[in-house]
Design a protein around this motif. Structure first.
Motif, PDB file in Angstrom:
ATOM      1  N   UNK A 284      -7.631  -8.235  -2.274  1.00 31.56           N
ATOM      2  CA  UNK A 284      -7.934  -8.012  -3.684  1.00 31.56           C
ATOM      3  C   UNK A 284      -9.267  -7.283  -3.835  1.00 31.56           C
ATOM      4  N   UNK A 285     -10.242  -7.652  -3.000  1.00 30.23           N
ATOM      5  CA  UNK A 285     -11.572  -7.031  -3.046  1.00 30.23           C
ATOM      6  C   UNK A 285     -11.488  -5.550  -2.678  1.00 30.23           C
ATOM      7  N   UNK A 286     -10.739  -5.225  -1.615  1.00 35.41           N
ATOM      8  CA  UNK A 286     -10.601  -3.830  -1.188  1.00 35.41           C
ATOM      9  C   UNK A 286      -9.907  -2.992  -2.264  1.00 35.41           C
ATOM     10  N   UNK A 287      -8.883  -3.571  -2.876  1.00 37.75           N
ATOM     11  CA  UNK A 287      -8.169  -2.868  -3.943  1.00 37.75           C
ATOM     12  C   UNK A 287      -9.114  -2.579  -5.112  1.00 37.75           C
TER      13      UNK A 287
ATOM     14  N   UNK B   8      -7.804  10.096  -4.097  1.00 41.26           N
ATOM     15  CA  UNK B   8      -7.709   9.864  -5.546  1.00 41.26           C
ATOM     16  C   UNK B   8      -6.253   9.799  -5.999  1.00 41.26           C
ATOM     17  N   UNK B   9      -5.415  10.664  -5.432  1.00 39.61           N
ATOM     18  CA  UNK B   9      -4.000  10.662  -5.800  1.00 39.61           C
ATOM     19  C   UNK B   9      -3.329   9.348  -5.420  1.00 39.61           C
ATOM     20  N   UNK B  10      -3.723   8.778  -4.275  1.00 37.43           N
ATOM     21  CA  UNK B  10      -3.141   7.511  -3.831  1.00 37.43           C
ATOM     22  C   UNK B  10      -3.627   6.358  -4.714  1.00 37.43           C
ATOM     23  N   UNK B  11      -4.922   6.359  -5.034  1.00 41.51           N
ATOM     24  CA  UNK B  11      -5.495   5.270  -5.827  1.00 41.51           C
ATOM     25  C   UNK B  11      -5.045   5.357  -7.289  1.00 41.51           C
ATOM     26  N   UNK B  12      -4.736   6.560  -7.755  1.00 40.10           N
ATOM     27  CA  UNK B  12      -4.308   6.752  -9.139  1.00 40.10           C
ATOM     28  C   UNK B  12      -3.086   5.888  -9.462  1.00 40.10           C
ATOM     29  N   UNK B  13      -2.163   5.786  -8.510  1.00 38.38           N
ATOM     30  CA  UNK B  13      -0.949   4.991  -8.724  1.00 38.38           C
ATOM     31  C   UNK B  13      -1.300   3.513  -8.878  1.00 38.38           C
ATOM     32  N   UNK B  14      -2.288   3.063  -8.115  1.00 36.60           N
ATOM     33  CA  UNK B  14      -2.738   1.667  -8.224  1.00 36.60           C
ATOM     34  C   UNK B  14      -3.448   1.462  -9.557  1.00 36.60           C
ATOM     35  N   UNK B  15      -4.305   2.415  -9.907  1.00 34.23           N
ATOM     36  CA  UNK B  15      -5.101   2.335 -11.130  1.00 34.23           C
ATOM     37  C   UNK B  15      -4.217   2.293 -12.380  1.00 34.23           C
ATOM     38  N   UNK B  16      -3.149   3.068 -12.356  1.00 39.01           N
ATOM     39  CA  UNK B  16      -2.294   3.175 -13.536  1.00 39.01           C
ATOM     40  C   UNK B  16      -1.277   2.040 -13.653  1.00 39.01           C
ATOM     41  N   UNK B  17      -1.199   1.203 -12.639  1.00 34.92           N
ATOM     42  CA  UNK B  17      -0.228   0.116 -12.669  1.00 34.92           C
ATOM     43  C   UNK B  17      -0.675  -0.944 -13.673  1.00 34.92           C
TER      44      UNK B  17
ATOM     45  N   UNK C 169      -1.308  -2.965  -2.288  1.00 30.74           N
ATOM     46  CA  UNK C 169      -2.306  -3.480  -1.353  1.00 30.74           C
ATOM     47  C   UNK C 169      -2.281  -2.782   0.010  1.00 30.74           C
ATOM     48  N   UNK C 170      -1.249  -1.989   0.268  1.00 30.70           N
ATOM     49  CA  UNK C 170      -1.122  -1.350   1.584  1.00 30.70           C
ATOM     50  C   UNK C 170      -2.216  -0.309   1.801  1.00 30.70           C
ATOM     51  N   UNK C 171      -2.359   0.616   0.862  1.00 26.07           N
ATOM     52  CA  UNK C 171      -3.332   1.697   1.052  1.00 26.07           C
ATOM     53  C   UNK C 171      -4.777   1.194   1.160  1.00 26.07           C
ATOM     54  N   UNK C 172      -5.234   0.261   0.312  1.00 26.01           N
ATOM     55  CA  UNK C 172      -6.617  -0.225   0.459  1.00 26.01           C
ATOM     56  C   UNK C 172      -6.919  -0.791   1.849  1.00 26.01           C
ATOM     57  N   UNK C 173      -5.951  -1.480   2.467  1.00 27.88           N
ATOM     58  CA  UNK C 173      -6.152  -2.041   3.810  1.00 27.88           C
ATOM     59  C   UNK C 173      -6.261  -0.909   4.831  1.00 27.88           C
ATOM     60  N   UNK C 174      -5.377   0.098   4.721  1.00 28.41           N
ATOM     61  CA  UNK C 174      -5.439   1.256   5.620  1.00 28.41           C
ATOM     62  C   UNK C 174      -6.748   2.022   5.420  1.00 28.41           C
TER      63      UNK C 174
ATOM     64  N   UNK D 244      -3.856  -8.733   7.622  1.00 29.89           N
ATOM     65  CA  UNK D 244      -3.806  -8.666   6.156  1.00 29.89           C
ATOM     66  C   UNK D 244      -2.407  -8.859   5.602  1.00 29.89           C
ATOM     67  N   UNK D 245      -1.437  -9.157   6.480  1.00 29.24           N
ATOM     68  CA  UNK D 245      -0.075  -9.381   6.009  1.00 29.24           C
ATOM     69  C   UNK D 245       0.670  -8.104   5.678  1.00 29.24           C
ATOM     70  N   UNK D 246       0.172  -6.955   6.171  1.00 28.14           N
ATOM     71  CA  UNK D 246       0.847  -5.679   5.926  1.00 28.14           C
ATOM     72  C   UNK D 246       1.890  -5.457   7.006  1.00 28.14           C
TER      73      UNK D 246
END
Length: 225
Positions: free
Chosen positions: A99-102, A124-133, A158-163, A221-223
């Protein structure tokens, strides 16, 4: 000035000899610039140092000795009692860390909306999808049950923040393996707040080779693979 572009590792400073040839000598801990209380650091010898300059200068002066070999930066801030991490706490740790990484990535994205620079365009393109959720949790302390439910319901967020965190740490060298020194910056800043992080990293190293591979990191991280 022959020392201007001459690089020395931490704990050493450049010194020019009589012929003007530069070489590295140990930093005199007593000659380090004064620091504020919040700049104090705790060494693995459980001693508080005024700052990293004093710590690494001391380590350099002890080079070649067992004490010097064992002395490292333990965590940021003055030394204090760090309670042991229980089995129950270490099981819950990945929930908070994910949650912290996200939330860190979301904060970076929000900053980049005004002034770009922290994240690359691809990031930014990857995080945008998380941000807009719309279902994302607002940053803050949440019950374990809520974090677990959100991870199961919105797993893809949560996958991308861990990567991303793995690749931020994997720098010296970039080899898809995390060494103790590559983990140190993250660990040192989190120990005072998250006393389970040391045990978490130790248990992430499944084969106990003192290296954390990307596969081991994601497993912690359970990924899924």
């Amino acid at each position: 000035d022959t020392c201007r572009n001459f690089h020395c590792k931490r704990g050493k400073v450049c010194h020019a000899d009589k012929q003007g040839k530069p070489h590295c000598i140990c930093q005199d801990p007593a000659a380090c610039s004064p620091t504020k209380d919040y700049e104090h650091v705790c060494g693995t010898d459980n001693k508080t140092y005024d700052g990293t300059c004093q710590l690494f200068g001391t380590k350099c002066q002890l080079e070649g000795t067992k004490i010097g070999h064992q002395l490292h930066l333990d965590y940021m801030g003055s030394c204090k009692h760090i309670p042991p991490c229980t089995d129950h706490e270490v099981d819950q740790f990945p929930l908070r860390m994910r949650d912290w990484l996200k939330n860190i990535l979301i904060q970076y994205y929000e900053r980049d909306l005004n002034t770009s620079g922290i994240l690359t365009e691809k990031q930014r393109n990857k995080v945008k999808k998380i941000y807009q959720n719309d279902k994302r949790l607002v940053a803050g302390d949440h019950p374990v049950e809520l974090l677990l439910h959100d991870f199961e319901k919105n797993y893809h967020m949560y996958v991308y923040p861990v990567h991303w965190q793995f690749h931020q740490l994997d720098q010296h060298p970039v080899d898809r393996l995390l060494t103790h020194s590559e983990l140190a910056p993250l660990r040192a800043s989190l120990v005072p707040m998250e006393h389970c992080i040391t045990r978490f990293f130790q248990e992430c190293d499944g084969d106990q080779d003192k290296l954390i591979a990307l596969k081991e990191w994601c497993h912690c991280f359970g990924i899924k693979e």
